[in-house]
Structures are given as C-alpha cells and as structure tokens.
Write a protein that holds these residues in place. Sequence first.
Motif, PDB file in Angstrom:
ATOM      1  N   ARG A 294       0.210 -12.486   9.513  1.00 10.58           N
ATOM      2  CA  ARG A 294       0.224 -12.980   8.141  1.00 10.58           C
ATOM      3  C   ARG A 294       1.350 -12.292   7.367  1.00 10.58           C
ATOM      4  NH1 ARG A 294      -1.398  -8.580   5.710  1.00 10.58           N
ATOM      5  NH2 ARG A 294      -2.949  -7.230   6.691  1.00 10.58           N
ATOM      6  N   PRO A 295       1.762 -12.850   6.243  1.00 15.62           N
ATOM      7  CA  PRO A 295       2.787 -12.179   5.435  1.00 15.62           C
ATOM      8  C   PRO A 295       2.332 -10.776   5.058  1.00 15.62           C
ATOM      9  CG  PRO A 295       2.413 -14.410   4.644  1.00 15.62           C
ATOM     10  CD  PRO A 295       1.343 -14.123   5.668  1.00 15.62           C
ATOM     11  N   PRO A 296       3.213  -9.791   5.125  1.00 17.59           N
ATOM     12  CA  PRO A 296       2.810  -8.399   4.853  1.00 17.59           C
ATOM     13  C   PRO A 296       2.577  -8.153   3.372  1.00 17.59           C
ATOM     14  CG  PRO A 296       5.155  -8.517   5.189  1.00 17.59           C
ATOM     15  CD  PRO A 296       4.629  -9.898   5.480  1.00 17.59           C
ATOM     16  N   ARG A 297       1.687  -7.252   3.078  1.00 16.49           N
ATOM     17  CA  ARG A 297       1.463  -6.799   1.714  1.00 16.49           C
ATOM     18  C   ARG A 297       2.317  -5.554   1.479  1.00 16.49           C
ATOM     19  NH1 ARG A 297      -3.742  -7.921   3.687  1.00 16.49           N
ATOM     20  NH2 ARG A 297      -4.689  -9.763   2.720  1.00 16.49           N
ATOM     21  N   VAL A 298       3.030  -5.533   0.367  1.00 14.62           N
ATOM     22  CA  VAL A 298       3.954  -4.442   0.061  1.00 14.62           C
ATOM     23  C   VAL A 298       3.555  -3.805  -1.262  1.00 14.62           C
ATOM     24  CG1 VAL A 298       6.357  -3.772  -0.323  1.00 14.62           C
ATOM     25  CG2 VAL A 298       5.812  -5.614   1.287  1.00 14.62           C
ATOM     26  N   ALA A 299       3.407  -2.492  -1.264  1.00 10.46           N
ATOM     27  CA  ALA A 299       3.176  -1.727  -2.491  1.00 10.46           C
ATOM     28  C   ALA A 299       4.456  -0.968  -2.839  1.00 10.46           C
ATOM     29  CB  ALA A 299       2.012  -0.756  -2.322  1.00 10.46           C
ATOM     30  N   VAL A 300       4.954  -1.173  -4.057  1.00  9.43           N
ATOM     31  CA  VAL A 300       6.191  -0.527  -4.506  1.00  9.43           C
ATOM     32  C   VAL A 300       5.831   0.553  -5.519  1.00  9.43           C
ATOM     33  CG1 VAL A 300       8.467  -0.848  -5.516  1.00  9.43           C
ATOM     34  CG2 VAL A 300       7.419  -2.697  -4.184  1.00  9.43           C
ATOM     35  N   ILE A 301       6.128   1.807  -5.190  1.00 10.65           N
ATOM     36  CA  ILE A 301       5.903   2.933  -6.107  1.00 10.65           C
ATOM     37  C   ILE A 301       7.216   3.208  -6.827  1.00 10.65           C
ATOM     38  CG2 ILE A 301       5.190   5.328  -6.310  1.00 10.65           C
ATOM     39  CD1 ILE A 301       3.807   4.995  -3.564  1.00 10.65           C
ATOM     40  N   ILE A 302       7.210   3.112  -8.161  1.00  5.82           N
ATOM     41  CA  ILE A 302       8.425   3.337  -8.954  1.00  5.82           C
ATOM     42  C   ILE A 302       8.293   4.659  -9.701  1.00  5.82           C
ATOM     43  CG2 ILE A 302       9.892   2.474 -10.801  1.00  5.82           C
ATOM     44  CD1 ILE A 302       9.124  -0.320 -10.081  1.00  5.82           C
ATOM     45  N   ASP A 303       9.246   5.540  -9.461  1.00  2.00           N
ATOM     46  CA  ASP A 303       9.288   6.840 -10.132  1.00  2.00           C
ATOM     47  C   ASP A 303       9.678   6.628 -11.594  1.00  2.00           C
ATOM     48  OD1 ASP A 303       9.789   9.389 -11.027  1.00  2.00           O
ATOM     49  OD2 ASP A 303      10.984   9.992  -9.292  1.00  2.00           O
ATOM     50  N   VAL A 337       3.317   0.126  -8.514  1.00  2.00           N
ATOM     51  CA  VAL A 337       2.592   1.289  -9.025  1.00  2.00           C
ATOM     52  C   VAL A 337       3.579   2.192  -9.750  1.00  2.00           C
ATOM     53  CG1 VAL A 337       1.177   3.292  -8.456  1.00  2.00           C
ATOM     54  CG2 VAL A 337       0.957   1.184  -7.110  1.00  2.00           C
ATOM     55  N   PRO A 338       3.599   2.226 -11.104  1.00  2.00           N
ATOM     56  CA  PRO A 338       4.440   3.201 -11.806  1.00  2.00           C
ATOM     57  C   PRO A 338       3.827   4.589 -11.683  1.00  2.00           C
ATOM     58  CG  PRO A 338       3.166   1.919 -13.382  1.00  2.00           C
ATOM     59  CD  PRO A 338       2.875   1.333 -12.032  1.00  2.00           C
ATOM     60  N   ALA A 341       3.817  12.101 -13.082  1.00  2.00           N
ATOM     61  CA  ALA A 341       2.927  13.118 -12.518  1.00  2.00           C
ATOM     62  C   ALA A 341       1.581  12.521 -12.144  1.00  2.00           C
ATOM     63  CB  ALA A 341       2.738  14.261 -13.507  1.00  2.00           C
ATOM     64  N   SER A 342       1.293  11.337 -12.700  1.00  2.00           N
ATOM     65  CA  SER A 342       0.075  10.612 -12.356  1.00  2.00           C
ATOM     66  C   SER A 342       0.436   9.156 -12.138  1.00  2.00           C
ATOM     67  CB  SER A 342      -0.964  10.733 -13.474  1.00  2.00           C
ATOM     68  OG  SER A 342      -0.450  10.189 -14.681  1.00  2.00           O
ATOM     69  N   ALA A 343      -0.425   8.429 -11.460  1.00  2.00           N
ATOM     70  CA  ALA A 343      -0.129   7.054 -11.098  1.00  2.00           C
ATOM     71  C   ALA A 343      -0.768   6.090 -12.077  1.00  2.00           C
ATOM     72  CB  ALA A 343      -0.622   6.761  -9.678  1.00  2.00           C
ATOM     73  N   GLY A 344      -0.046   5.023 -12.407  1.00  2.00           N
ATOM     74  CA  GLY A 344      -0.599   3.954 -13.217  1.00  2.00           C
ATOM     75  C   GLY A 344      -1.351   2.962 -12.356  1.00  2.00           C
ATOM     76  N   LEU A 345      -1.783   1.892 -12.983  1.00  2.00           N
ATOM     77  CA  LEU A 345      -2.516   0.859 -12.252  1.00  2.00           C
ATOM     78  C   LEU A 345      -1.580   0.108 -11.321  1.00  2.00           C
ATOM     79  CD1 LEU A 345      -4.714  -0.623 -15.136  1.00  2.00           C
ATOM     80  CD2 LEU A 345      -5.425   0.980 -13.339  1.00  2.00           C
ATOM     81  N   ARG A 371      -2.716   6.121  -4.946  1.00  2.00           N
ATOM     82  CA  ARG A 371      -3.141   4.922  -5.646  1.00  2.00           C
ATOM     83  C   ARG A 371      -2.802   3.668  -4.824  1.00  2.00           C
ATOM     84  NH1 ARG A 371      -4.288   3.742 -10.881  1.00  2.00           N
ATOM     85  NH2 ARG A 371      -5.350   5.762 -10.707  1.00  2.00           N
ATOM     86  N   ALA A 372      -1.617   3.638  -4.230  1.00  2.00           N
ATOM     87  CA  ALA A 372      -1.230   2.469  -3.436  1.00  2.00           C
ATOM     88  C   ALA A 372      -2.140   2.305  -2.224  1.00  2.00           C
ATOM     89  CB  ALA A 372       0.232   2.601  -3.002  1.00  2.00           C
TER      90      ALA A 372
END
Length: 438
Positions: A294-303, A337-338, A341-345, A371-372
Amino acid sequence: MTAQEPGTPPTPNTPAADGTPAVAGTPATPGTLDRAKLFAARLHAARVRPYLATALFALHVVESRRVPTMSVDRHWRCYVSPVFVDRTPLEELAGVWVHEVSHLLRDHHGRSDRVARERELRGPAERLRMNIAADFEINDDVYGDGLARPEGVVEPRLLGLAENQLMEDYLRQFGVGPRTRDLAWLDCGSGADGMDREWELGPDGAHGLSEQDRDAVRFRVAQGITGRPGNAPQGWRRWAEEAFHPPQPWRELLGAAVRSAASGPGGGEDYTYGRPARRSVAVPGTVLPSLRRRPPRVAVIIDTSGSVSDAELGSALLEVAEIARAVGGRRDLVSVVPCDASAGLARRLCRAEGIPLTGGGGTDLRAGFARALSSRPAPDVIVALTDGQTPWPGSRPPCRTVVGLFPRQYRSHAYDESDPEYVPDTPPAWARVVDIGS
C-alpha cells in the motif's frame, strides 16, 4: 576557397586597426558556410576571453540552414547558419561564440531539465522561457572588453528585471506573454533549454563529447578562471567556484531517499484477503491472505526551534509538498509534527501552507520522534527537517528515517540558547542524511 576543418583556426593576415584578425583568402561561395570568418571570430573570442579558450575550441561546428543564428546541443556541437555568418560582423560573431559556449559551461540544459521536473513546467513555451532566462543570466557579463554588443541582444532590462541573477531566479519573475512576443525567434538549441531539436544529431551522432569530456572541459575552464583572480567577471568567478564545489541536487536526493525508505522491506506492506495468495492452491479448502503493498505513510518532523530561520521554515513547507509528490501525491498519508523542545500535534497534510509551525524555543527532536511514532496508524517513514542542533533518539526507530539538514556555516560548532559550549550530536548512522539547499 577550400573550407577549413572544424576546430582549426584560420591563418590570419595583418590584424585590423581594432585588433581583430583579418581573414585570409577570398570570400566564401554564396550559400556555403564561411568557415574562415567563423573561425577567425572564434580566435578573436579566445584572445579576449582566454579563460574560455578550452571550451571554445572543444565545440564542433555543424552547418545548418534550420537554425536562425547559432545554437548548441547538449553534446557540444555548434549549429551555424551560413546566412547569419555572412551578414554578421566578425566582432559580433566572436560575442555569439562566447554566448553559446556559456550555455554549455553553465549546464543550462541540465538545470532546465531539473527546473522543469521540480516546477512541473511542460511544453515548448516553457522551454522558450528557460532559454530567455538563460540568456538573461549570461548576457550581462558577455559583452564589452573586446566583444562587441550586437543590436537587439536579449538582456534582463528588456523586461524591467535586475542583472546578475541566475536563470532559476529569472524564471520566477516573468511568463510567456505580450512582453516576450518579440523573443519568439530565440533558439539557442537544446544546450540552452534541454529540449531536443529535429536538426540536432542527438546522442549517437558524430563529434559529440562524452559526459567525461564535457566535465573535463568545464574543469579546465574553471581552473583558468580561479588561477587568475580578478580577470573574469563576477558571474564567471561564481560559476568557477561552483564547478569545484558543485551543489547537490538536494530536492532530488530527498525525494529519492523518501522513495527508497518507503520501498524497503516492511515499508507499506500488509496482508489482505481481497486477493488470495497463490500458495492457497497447495492447501485445498483454505484461503490464505496475500501480501499487498500500500502507499507508505510518512511523518514529517519540522524543527521549529529558535535556531531555525523563517526562510528555512518556508523551505520546510516546500519540502513537505515535494515529499507528498515523492510518495504518489497522497497527501492524506503525510502528517506533519512541529517540534522545538516539545512536539505539537501531528496534523494530516491538506495544504502545506495551512500547517501551523509553532515553536521558537530550544530543540529536542526526540519529542517529535515520540509523537510521530505514537500516532495511529504508525508511519512507514519518518522525515526530520532540522538544522541539526538537537539530541537524537538513542535507538533506531521501527521505521525508515530520513534527515534533511538545513545549512549551517559552522554546524560543527553549533550552540543552543542555554550553553554556548554545547556541540550537538550528529545525525545517527541509522538515518539517511540529505543536505538541504547546498
């Protein structure tokens, strides 16, 4: 007169008063290419731009009545109109030689192909626009100092644009329309815009340079420029520095890294009973599930920490859109995910511009990774876009990881807000690292 072989400069008589060589022999037969005049112009170009001599004499001349003036293909052949040579003064022909070889040295064909892919530009009209933008880049430092400026030369001021910019910058500032209507005749060949022409000999034709030969010519020209600092215009000095330290096609590398991670073992794989496995025939009366990709799920963490600039955050949003394209355009499978020092939603991607990038404090991407990985369904690939000033997870995540690093001039001596002596960990060995914007 007998035409000279391509690549052999003519034997000049006494130079003219302006320093240009006089052409020996009688005029060429009408309708044929006056190679003596053409090669005398090349010799003059090499004398006034000695750092380009290697490239000028690497070009192979092909007579053609299908080109309006002179043009080049990506294999370093120069197609020349006999009528154009007859009606153009020798001093102006020398400038055209420098103009055409500049397209090849600056890799305008390769850069046009990359821009076309990145910005989804298609068709002859867009390639014409690339040719115009490429001419804008080089014409601001071609003429003068021994090279005559032809009437009607294509320059940025024709469209009210500033000089000393790159082709890619000019492309963002104008489109094909009424202002460019008078430039529709322009055709410098595939060497300028990457689009093959019918009259070109192509990769299998005679007298083309191999990729290794082309690189060797560029390297020798760059050596000539850097070896005599101050003699070449600023645009050529900038090009020579990049020739020795070529920038990575980082957007292509990032997309390839994401696709590679997504296609690895376990990435985007699941079992389904919608299509029974072929081995079910070996077990009568039993339906076995088949493995489906299936198409992959990608989580992008932005600093989003304070050490990341607004420009880099804007670049990160562009990369999110590119990542969505790299996995087939399924934005619903990309989450952002922004994190400082802590992760957003974790937010699903609808439009890159709609992602709130909150933060501005310290940096700890470990929170972003946590979080991701806690989101459901879990990602197949994690992409972290950061400047590197962060601690990293102590163990390999259970999915593929790609790290996009924003440039930092003194990354090895980076610091955070609380400790000027702090040197952050480098990205871990289990991550694929791509330098963004370098």
